[in-house]
Design a protein around this motif. Structure first.
Motif, PDB file in Angstrom:
ATOM      1  N   ALA A  27    -106.540   6.566 -20.296  1.00 20.53           N
ATOM      2  CA  ALA A  27    -105.851   7.808 -20.643  1.00 20.53           C
ATOM      3  C   ALA A  27    -104.448   7.515 -21.186  1.00 20.53           C
ATOM      4  CB  ALA A  27    -105.772   8.713 -19.417  1.00 20.53           C
ATOM      5  N   PRO A  28    -103.804   8.507 -21.811  1.00 25.41           N
ATOM      6  CA  PRO A  28    -102.480   8.285 -22.421  1.00 25.41           C
ATOM      7  C   PRO A  28    -101.431   7.771 -21.442  1.00 25.41           C
ATOM      8  CG  PRO A  28    -103.409  10.350 -23.189  1.00 25.41           C
ATOM      9  CD  PRO A  28    -104.326   9.855 -22.103  1.00 25.41           C
ATOM     10  N   TYR A  29    -100.549   6.917 -21.966  1.00 23.36           N
ATOM     11  CA  TYR A  29     -99.448   6.382 -21.166  1.00 23.36           C
ATOM     12  C   TYR A  29     -98.523   7.490 -20.673  1.00 23.36           C
ATOM     13  CZ  TYR A  29    -100.448   1.589 -22.778  1.00 23.36           C
ATOM     14  OH  TYR A  29    -101.032   0.363 -23.025  1.00 23.36           O
ATOM     15  N   TYR A  30     -98.404   8.560 -21.433  1.00 20.91           N
ATOM     16  CA  TYR A  30     -97.427   9.592 -21.090  1.00 20.91           C
ATOM     17  C   TYR A  30     -97.923  10.573 -20.030  1.00 20.91           C
ATOM     18  CZ  TYR A  30    -100.046  11.933 -24.863  1.00 20.91           C
ATOM     19  OH  TYR A  30    -101.040  12.430 -25.671  1.00 20.91           O
ATOM     20  N   VAL A  31     -99.122  10.386 -19.507  1.00 20.22           N
ATOM     21  CA  VAL A  31     -99.539  11.162 -18.337  1.00 20.22           C
ATOM     22  C   VAL A  31     -98.547  10.886 -17.219  1.00 20.22           C
ATOM     23  CG1 VAL A  31    -101.279  11.294 -16.511  1.00 20.22           C
ATOM     24  CG2 VAL A  31    -101.988  11.346 -18.903  1.00 20.22           C
ATOM     25  N   CYS A  32     -97.982  11.949 -16.658  1.00 19.19           N
ATOM     26  CA  CYS A  32     -96.919  11.790 -15.658  1.00 19.19           C
ATOM     27  C   CYS A  32     -97.064  12.883 -14.606  1.00 19.19           C
ATOM     28  CB  CYS A  32     -95.553  11.862 -16.345  1.00 19.19           C
ATOM     29  SG  CYS A  32     -94.191  11.371 -15.278  1.00 19.19           S
ATOM     30  N   LEU A  33     -98.031  12.708 -13.731  1.00 19.71           N
ATOM     31  CA  LEU A  33     -98.356  13.726 -12.732  1.00 19.71           C
ATOM     32  C   LEU A  33     -97.373  13.742 -11.570  1.00 19.71           C
ATOM     33  CD1 LEU A  33    -102.181  13.049 -12.710  1.00 19.71           C
ATOM     34  CD2 LEU A  33    -101.091  15.121 -13.583  1.00 19.71           C
ATOM     35  N   GLU A  46     -93.569  21.589 -16.285  1.00 22.08           N
ATOM     36  CA  GLU A  46     -94.230  21.571 -17.590  1.00 22.08           C
ATOM     37  C   GLU A  46     -94.806  20.189 -17.907  1.00 22.08           C
ATOM     38  OE1 GLU A  46     -89.697  21.270 -18.335  1.00 22.08           O
ATOM     39  OE2 GLU A  46     -91.090  22.293 -16.971  1.00 22.08           O
ATOM     40  N   THR A  47     -94.133  19.131 -17.439  1.00 19.67           N
ATOM     41  CA  THR A  47     -94.649  17.779 -17.656  1.00 19.67           C
ATOM     42  C   THR A  47     -95.933  17.559 -16.870  1.00 19.67           C
ATOM     43  OG1 THR A  47     -92.433  16.905 -18.043  1.00 19.67           O
ATOM     44  CG2 THR A  47     -94.129  15.316 -17.411  1.00 19.67           C
ATOM     45  N   VAL A  48     -95.962  18.020 -15.643  1.00 17.89           N
ATOM     46  CA  VAL A  48     -97.167  17.908 -14.813  1.00 17.89           C
ATOM     47  C   VAL A  48     -98.316  18.688 -15.442  1.00 17.89           C
ATOM     48  CG1 VAL A  48     -98.190  18.445 -12.566  1.00 17.89           C
ATOM     49  CG2 VAL A  48     -95.871  17.511 -12.693  1.00 17.89           C
ATOM     50  N   GLU A  49     -98.044  19.895 -15.906  1.00 13.09           N
ATOM     51  CA  GLU A  49     -99.100  20.722 -16.504  1.00 13.09           C
ATOM     52  C   GLU A  49     -99.647  20.089 -17.774  1.00 13.09           C
ATOM     53  OE1 GLU A  49     -97.199  24.511 -16.895  1.00 13.09           O
ATOM     54  OE2 GLU A  49     -97.677  25.119 -14.828  1.00 13.09           O
ATOM     55  N   LEU A  83     -98.188  13.753  -7.288  1.00 12.07           N
ATOM     56  CA  LEU A  83     -99.323  13.248  -8.057  1.00 12.07           C
ATOM     57  C   LEU A  83    -100.645  13.614  -7.387  1.00 12.07           C
ATOM     58  CD1 LEU A  83     -99.614   9.821  -9.762  1.00 12.07           C
ATOM     59  CD2 LEU A  83    -101.446  10.581  -8.270  1.00 12.07           C
ATOM     60  N   ILE A  84    -100.735  13.409  -6.092  1.00 17.18           N
ATOM     61  CA  ILE A  84    -101.963  13.725  -5.351  1.00 17.18           C
ATOM     62  C   ILE A  84    -102.249  15.224  -5.418  1.00 17.18           C
ATOM     63  CG2 ILE A  84    -102.964  13.814  -3.033  1.00 17.18           C
ATOM     64  CD1 ILE A  84    -101.463  11.098  -2.530  1.00 17.18           C
ATOM     65  N   ARG A  85    -101.222  16.023  -5.267  1.00 14.50           N
ATOM     66  CA  ARG A  85    -101.382  17.480  -5.339  1.00 14.50           C
ATOM     67  C   ARG A  85    -101.869  17.901  -6.726  1.00 14.50           C
ATOM     68  NH1 ARG A  85     -97.042  18.384  -3.043  1.00 14.50           N
ATOM     69  NH2 ARG A  85     -95.638  18.586  -4.836  1.00 14.50           N
ATOM     70  N   ALA A  86    -101.294  17.305  -7.776  1.00  9.99           N
ATOM     71  CA  ALA A  86    -101.665  17.661  -9.145  1.00  9.99           C
ATOM     72  C   ALA A  86    -103.127  17.290  -9.444  1.00  9.99           C
ATOM     73  CB  ALA A  86    -100.733  16.958 -10.135  1.00  9.99           C
TER      74      ALA A  86
END
Length: 291
Positions: free
Chosen positions: A70-76, A82-85, A124-127
């Motif tokens: 997956a993309p490097y910019y995934v940031c959960l 907005e970044t998490v979403e 991260l776990i919650r997301a």
């Protein structure tokens, strides 16, 4: 009897020296007696449906398995909603692509974006658990060991994610682990300790389904510096502060000896610098010797 599978991350330099069209990768890998390609969607999920269906057909015809990074910019783990979403949306897009390709493994980096490390891990776990009900449970999500000391992605953190997210399985990048722990993967015994920890914490089934990235690495006190090729030697003036010999680690022979001793048959992806194919072939040949 199930056998270990070996493959490459992305399209090796040697491939482009011999082939002009990307769809030839499956035939090329089959001719090398390799088994897997990890498609690098690291800059976004951009593959069109027509291309994905073609890849699936070609992969099936040439007996090549596919996985997705997956993309490097995934940031959960981010403090920004907005970044998490956006990151959750990217994971969902990766799942949509995986279904088209017939892929059952999606790898991602836990990354950063947090202020407090523990809070970042909880976020991260919650997301992931928020979107898990919307995801196909037959496709597993693989959080990967992070190469930098400051990043989320220690062995303990990967295990914690996999304990608390049902669709999560470990991606153990042994080079990243070696780098972030400042030189911890220097023998078969070191690698076996990782296997034993995963088995103790997550159980035999998740150990058997663990996804591996294996290649040598150079590092600094901050963690990963650069991917190396199997067989590379350091020049004396470039010796790391943390190692006393000229070798880069982890070594292919240590990894293969460890999976054989443990009776594992994993999928192993080689990310060696510009030599993913030769590294994967080396590991497969070592594995098949006296198997």
């Amino acid at each position: 009897m199930e056998k270990a599978k070996f493959g490459v991350a992305g399209f090796p330099a040697h491939f482009f020296e011999q082939c002009k069209k990307r769809e030839k990768i499956f035939e090329w890998l089959e001719n090398l007696n390799l088994d897997v390609i990890e498609l690098q969607c690291t800059y976004g999920i951009r593959m069109k449906e027509e291309q994905a269906l073609l890849y699936k057909e070609l992969a099936d015809n040439h007996h090549i398995m596919m996985t997705i990074h997956a993309p490097y910019y995934v940031c959960l783990a981010s403090t920004k909603k907005e970044t998490v979403e956006r990151s959750q949306l990217e994971i969902k897009k990766a799942y949509e692509l995986a279904k088209l390709l017939g892929v059952t493994r999606i790898i991602f980096h836990p990354g950063g974006g947090y202020e407090e490390r523990k809070e970042g891990l909880e976020q991260l776990i919650r997301a992931l658990n928020e979107i898990a009900p919307d995801l196909d449970p037959s496709i597993h999500l693989y959080p990967e060991i992070g190469g930098k000391v400051a990043q989320l992605g220690s062995l303990d953190e990967i295990i914690e994610i996999c304990k608390r997210v049902d669709i999560a399985y470990p991606c153990i990048d042994l080079a990243h682990l070696h780098a972030r722990e400042l030189g911890s993967m220097k023998s078969k015994e070191d690698i076996l300790k990782v296997f034993d920890k995963i088995e103790k914490e997550l159980g035999k089934e998740k150990l058997q389904q663990t996804h591996f990235h294996v290649y040598p690495v150079d590092y600094t006190d901050k963690g990963e510096k650069v991917h190396k090729a199997f067989g590379d030697k350091k020049e004396e003036l470039q010796l790391s502060l943390f190692e006393e010999d000229l070798d880069y680690y982890p070594k292919a022979e240590d990894y293969i000896a460890a999976i054989k001793e443990k009776g594992l048959t994993p999928i192993t992806i080689c990310e060696a610098h510009n030599t993913q194919d030769t590294g994967a072939i080396l590991m497969k040949n070592l594995y098949e010797k006296e198997s």
